[in-house]
Design a protein around this motif. Sequence first.
Motif, mmCIF file in Angstrom:
data_model
loop_
_atom_site.group_PDB
_atom_site.id
_atom_site.type_symbol
_atom_site.label_atom_id
_atom_site.label_comp_id
_atom_site.label_asym_id
_atom_site.label_seq_id
_atom_site.Cartn_x
_atom_site.Cartn_y
_atom_site.Cartn_z
ATOM 1 N N THR A 1 0.716 -1.185 -0.089
ATOM 2 C CA THR A 1 0.109 -0.043 -0.078
ATOM 3 C C THR A 1 0.635 1.103 -0.076
ATOM 4 O OG1 THR A 1 -0.331 -0.073 2.539
ATOM 5 C CG2 THR A 1 -2.015 -0.948 1.094
ATOM 6 N N ASP A 2 1.942 1.220 0.752
ATOM 7 C CA ASP A 2 2.785 2.427 0.884
ATOM 8 C C ASP A 2 3.367 2.544 -0.607
ATOM 9 O OD1 ASP A 2 4.547 0.013 1.704
ATOM 10 O OD2 ASP A 2 5.916 1.840 0.910
ATOM 11 N N LEU A 3 3.776 1.675 -1.266
ATOM 12 C CA LEU A 3 4.261 1.872 -2.482
ATOM 13 C C LEU A 3 3.368 2.301 -3.632
ATOM 14 C CD1 LEU A 3 6.782 0.923 -4.666
ATOM 15 C CD2 LEU A 3 5.607 -1.256 -4.685
ATOM 16 N N LEU A 4 2.100 1.790 -3.416
ATOM 17 C CA LEU A 4 1.196 2.324 -4.394
ATOM 18 C C LEU A 4 0.695 3.753 -4.129
ATOM 19 C CD1 LEU A 4 -1.064 -1.042 -4.401
ATOM 20 C CD2 LEU A 4 0.150 0.002 -6.351
ATOM 21 N N LEU A 5 0.727 4.099 -2.962
ATOM 22 C CA LEU A 5 0.241 5.401 -2.736
ATOM 23 C C LEU A 5 1.236 6.567 -3.022
ATOM 24 C CD1 LEU A 5 -1.522 4.631 0.747
ATOM 25 C CD2 LEU A 5 -2.778 5.275 -1.374
ATOM 26 N N ALA A 6 2.582 5.978 -2.863
ATOM 27 C CA ALA A 6 3.557 6.943 -3.106
ATOM 28 C C ALA A 6 3.785 7.049 -4.664
ATOM 29 C CB ALA A 6 4.945 6.566 -2.585
ATOM 30 N N ALA A 7 3.428 6.065 -5.460
ATOM 31 C CA ALA A 7 3.575 6.181 -6.686
ATOM 32 C C ALA A 7 2.635 7.307 -7.604
ATOM 33 C CB ALA A 7 3.346 4.917 -7.564
ATOM 34 N N ASP A 8 3.088 7.831 -8.582
ATOM 35 C CA ASP A 8 2.343 8.586 -9.526
ATOM 36 C C ASP A 8 0.925 7.995 -10.072
ATOM 37 O OD1 ASP A 8 3.915 11.342 -9.718
ATOM 38 O OD2 ASP A 8 5.345 9.770 -10.078
ATOM 39 N N ARG A 9 1.409 6.649 -10.409
ATOM 40 C CA ARG A 9 0.210 5.793 -10.773
ATOM 41 C C ARG A 9 0.525 4.349 -10.510
ATOM 42 N NH1 ARG A 9 -1.671 5.962 -16.968
ATOM 43 N NH2 ARG A 9 -3.449 4.589 -16.085
ATOM 44 N N GLY A 10 -0.669 3.627 -10.009
ATOM 45 C CA GLY A 10 -0.500 2.285 -9.652
ATOM 46 C C GLY A 10 -1.620 1.474 -10.056
ATOM 47 N N TRP A 11 -1.348 0.102 -9.813
ATOM 48 C CA TRP A 11 -2.282 -0.702 -10.297
ATOM 49 C C TRP A 11 -2.367 -1.891 -9.109
ATOM 50 C CZ3 TRP A 11 0.781 1.942 -13.657
ATOM 51 C CH2 TRP A 11 0.131 2.362 -14.522
ATOM 52 N N ARG A 12 -3.455 -2.628 -9.112
ATOM 53 C CA ARG A 12 -3.355 -3.808 -8.253
ATOM 54 C C ARG A 12 -4.252 -4.695 -8.716
ATOM 55 N NH1 ARG A 12 -8.488 -4.966 -6.337
ATOM 56 N NH2 ARG A 12 -9.771 -3.357 -5.363
ATOM 57 N N PRO A 13 -4.094 -6.128 -8.823
ATOM 58 C CA PRO A 13 -4.837 -7.152 -9.284
ATOM 59 C C PRO A 13 -5.979 -7.321 -8.862
ATOM 60 C CG PRO A 13 -3.155 -8.253 -8.125
ATOM 61 C CD PRO A 13 -2.984 -6.498 -8.007
ATOM 62 N N GLY A 14 -7.229 -8.108 -9.434
ATOM 63 C CA GLY A 14 -8.388 -8.377 -8.824
ATOM 64 C C GLY A 14 -8.364 -9.655 -7.794
ATOM 65 N N HIS A 15 -7.181 -9.972 -7.281
ATOM 66 C CA HIS A 15 -7.001 -11.186 -6.407
ATOM 67 C C HIS A 15 -6.292 -10.482 -5.468
ATOM 68 C CE1 HIS A 15 -3.501 -11.798 -8.998
ATOM 69 N NE2 HIS A 15 -2.826 -11.605 -7.825
#
Length: 273
Positions: A223-237
């Motif tokens: 979560t910290d990585l995704l929130l710190a990025a300019d854009r992020g993606w997470r899978p459906g699992h």
Amino acid sequence: MPIPPPAPVLVASDLDRTLIYSAAALHLTGPDEDAPRLLCVEVYEGKPLSYMTETAAGLLAELAATTLFVPTTTRTRAQYRRISLPGPPPRYAICANGGHLLVDGETDTDWHTRVTARLADECAPLAEVREHLLRTADPVWVRKHRTAEDLFAYLVLDRDLLPGQWVKELAGWAGERGWTVSLQGRKLYAVPAPLTKSAAVREVARRTGAAPTLAAGDSLLDTDLLLAADRGWRPGHGELADAGWSGPAVEALPERGVLAGERITREFLRAAS
């Protein structure tokens, strides 16, 4: 004066259950003849262990050749080195959830010293957390107790027997001591809260001038990585999908399993270009 080349795009991606998948995590449905062709990217004790689709492998090779691609994993250094990703070897890699920064495959000891000093100042010691796990985790549903790089602890579990209330109680106990708990597949991680992937990614960006940052991951530890990025993606699992989690610049993808890894790699390439 000559115009300096543009800064590279930094792509920081989790590996397990984000880009690469064990046989148990492939989540392939439908007729066998419609299944995608797979490429093995990890062998352990002489047996294939992790896979990507061949399409994802080609996309990743292109991505690694055109961006600053940084594998960003909770794996130990030894576990990371078992993986053979397509494309040129990454100049930088982040292991142990940010506890180790590899530069051309070698450990950056100055970074590790800075990390361990921060942990000593900000959270309870690993020994205290490990003792609590040994005392409270029932051998009926614990298969293995492990520590990783003298930084954090994890358990290998029988998920069918694991009491959900125990996980909640552990998370509360750990939080009071500056630690986080993450349940990923058959593994439960107890990790110091200051030990983050995003801190190591910021260090890579500082050294290289790379910008913007793109990121992907599937678990609470991402979560910290995704929130710190300019854009992020997470899978459906995964842990984040199960919780319905997202962020302001994070896209929740519908794909699950190994096809999510293919979609994530495609999204990285599209955004980087």
